[in-house]
Write a protein that holds these residues in place. Structure first.
Motif, PDB file in Angstrom:
ATOM      1  N   LYS A  17       0.838  -1.199   0.000  1.00 48.97           N
ATOM      2  CA  LYS A  17       0.000   0.000   0.000  1.00 48.97           C
ATOM      3  C   LYS A  17       0.872   1.248   0.000  1.00 48.97           C
ATOM      4  O   LYS A  17       0.617   2.200  -0.756  1.00 48.97           O
ATOM      5  CB  LYS A  17      -0.921  -0.012   1.223  1.00 48.97           C
ATOM      6  CG  LYS A  17      -1.860   1.158   1.257  1.00 48.97           C
ATOM      7  CD  LYS A  17      -2.740   1.102   2.475  1.00 48.97           C
ATOM      8  CE  LYS A  17      -3.599   2.352   2.473  1.00 48.97           C
ATOM      9  NZ  LYS A  17      -4.253   2.606   3.703  1.00 48.97           N
ATOM     10  N   ARG A  41       2.326   1.627  -3.439  1.00 48.71           N
ATOM     11  CA  ARG A  41       1.328   2.133  -4.366  1.00 48.71           C
ATOM     12  C   ARG A  41       1.044   3.636  -4.157  1.00 48.71           C
ATOM     13  O   ARG A  41       0.942   4.421  -5.095  1.00 48.71           O
ATOM     14  CB  ARG A  41       0.008   1.350  -4.176  1.00 48.71           C
ATOM     15  CG  ARG A  41      -0.184   0.335  -5.242  1.00 48.71           C
ATOM     16  CD  ARG A  41      -1.555  -0.318  -5.172  1.00 48.71           C
ATOM     17  NE  ARG A  41      -1.432  -1.502  -4.307  1.00 48.71           N
ATOM     18  CZ  ARG A  41      -2.274  -1.845  -3.365  1.00 48.71           C
ATOM     19  NH1 ARG A  41      -3.348  -1.144  -3.150  1.00 48.71           N
ATOM     20  NH2 ARG A  41      -2.079  -2.889  -2.625  1.00 48.71           N
ATOM     21  N   ASP A  42       0.939   3.964  -2.863  1.00 50.56           N
ATOM     22  CA  ASP A  42       0.701   5.371  -2.544  1.00 50.56           C
ATOM     23  C   ASP A  42       1.841   6.246  -3.026  1.00 50.56           C
ATOM     24  O   ASP A  42       1.617   7.346  -3.569  1.00 50.56           O
ATOM     25  CB  ASP A  42       0.502   5.579  -1.026  1.00 50.56           C
ATOM     26  CG  ASP A  42      -0.847   5.044  -0.544  1.00 50.56           C
ATOM     27  OD1 ASP A  42      -1.734   4.801  -1.383  1.00 50.56           O
ATOM     28  OD2 ASP A  42      -0.989   4.849   0.687  1.00 50.56           O
ATOM     29  N   GLU A  65       1.720   6.493  -6.805  1.00 51.80           N
ATOM     30  CA  GLU A  65       0.637   7.347  -7.236  1.00 51.80           C
ATOM     31  C   GLU A  65       1.006   8.815  -7.053  1.00 51.80           C
ATOM     32  O   GLU A  65       0.612   9.672  -7.846  1.00 51.80           O
ATOM     33  CB  GLU A  65      -0.641   7.052  -6.433  1.00 51.80           C
ATOM     34  CG  GLU A  65      -1.337   5.810  -6.856  1.00 51.80           C
ATOM     35  CD  GLU A  65      -2.578   5.533  -6.032  1.00 51.80           C
ATOM     36  OE1 GLU A  65      -2.989   6.375  -5.213  1.00 51.80           O
ATOM     37  OE2 GLU A  65      -3.122   4.444  -6.188  1.00 51.80           O
ATOM     38  N   GLU A  66       1.763   9.126  -6.077  1.00 51.22           N
ATOM     39  CA  GLU A  66       2.162  10.495  -5.851  1.00 51.22           C
ATOM     40  C   GLU A  66       3.222  10.910  -6.853  1.00 51.22           C
ATOM     41  O   GLU A  66       3.359  12.098  -7.145  1.00 51.22           O
ATOM     42  CB  GLU A  66       2.718  10.654  -4.427  1.00 51.22           C
ATOM     43  CG  GLU A  66       1.618  10.694  -3.392  1.00 51.22           C
ATOM     44  CD  GLU A  66       2.171  10.954  -2.011  1.00 51.22           C
ATOM     45  OE1 GLU A  66       3.262  11.514  -1.862  1.00 51.22           O
ATOM     46  OE2 GLU A  66       1.513  10.556  -1.062  1.00 51.22           O
TER      47      GLU A  66
END
Length: 132
Positions: free
Chosen positions: A123, A126-127, A130-131
């Motif tokens: 997670k 992924r975070d 994504e940023e």
């Protein structure tokens, strides 16, 4: 019975019988006395033999009973030893089972924690992706 004892018994019996020879109710002629003594001594010897024979029989029976008891208790001890060994084996199996179960639970707990950390790391990755 030894010869000395036999001689003493013959003398004692002879004197007793001679004392009774004078009584009118008992008729034993003097020449019959050695035969009478032989008969009495034969019976005494026979009784002595019987008592020795009975003693040997009692001794043999006693030895047989002791052997039977010894065998009974030896078998009982062997049975109890087998039961104790079976109990020891069962205890060892239970210890192994407990160890395996507790080890399995600890490993499952660590695996669950590792999986949670793994999901958490995914997670975070992924975070971060994504940023970016």
């Amino acid at each position: 019975m030894n010869k000395e004892t036999e001689r003493i018994i013959r003398r004692e019996l002879g004197s007793i019988l001679n004392g009774h020879l004078d009584k009118s109710s008992l008729v034993i002629r003097g020449k019959d006395l050695p035969d009478l003594l032989d008969d009495i001594m034969g019976e005494v010897s026979n009784l002595d033999f019987i008592s020795k024979e009975q003693f040997e029989e009692y001794r043999d029976n006693w030895n047989k009973k002791l052997q039977e008891q010894e065998e009974f208790y030896r078998n009982l001890i062997n049975e109890k030893d087998e039961e104790i060994e079976a109990s020891h084996r069962k205890i060892a199996e239970l210890k192994e089972s407990i160890t395996n179960d507790s080890t399995k639970r600890v490993l499952e707990t660590k695996l669950a924690i590792a999986n949670r950390h793994n999901r958490l790391l995914k997670k975070f990755v992924r975070d971060i992706l994504e940023e970016i």
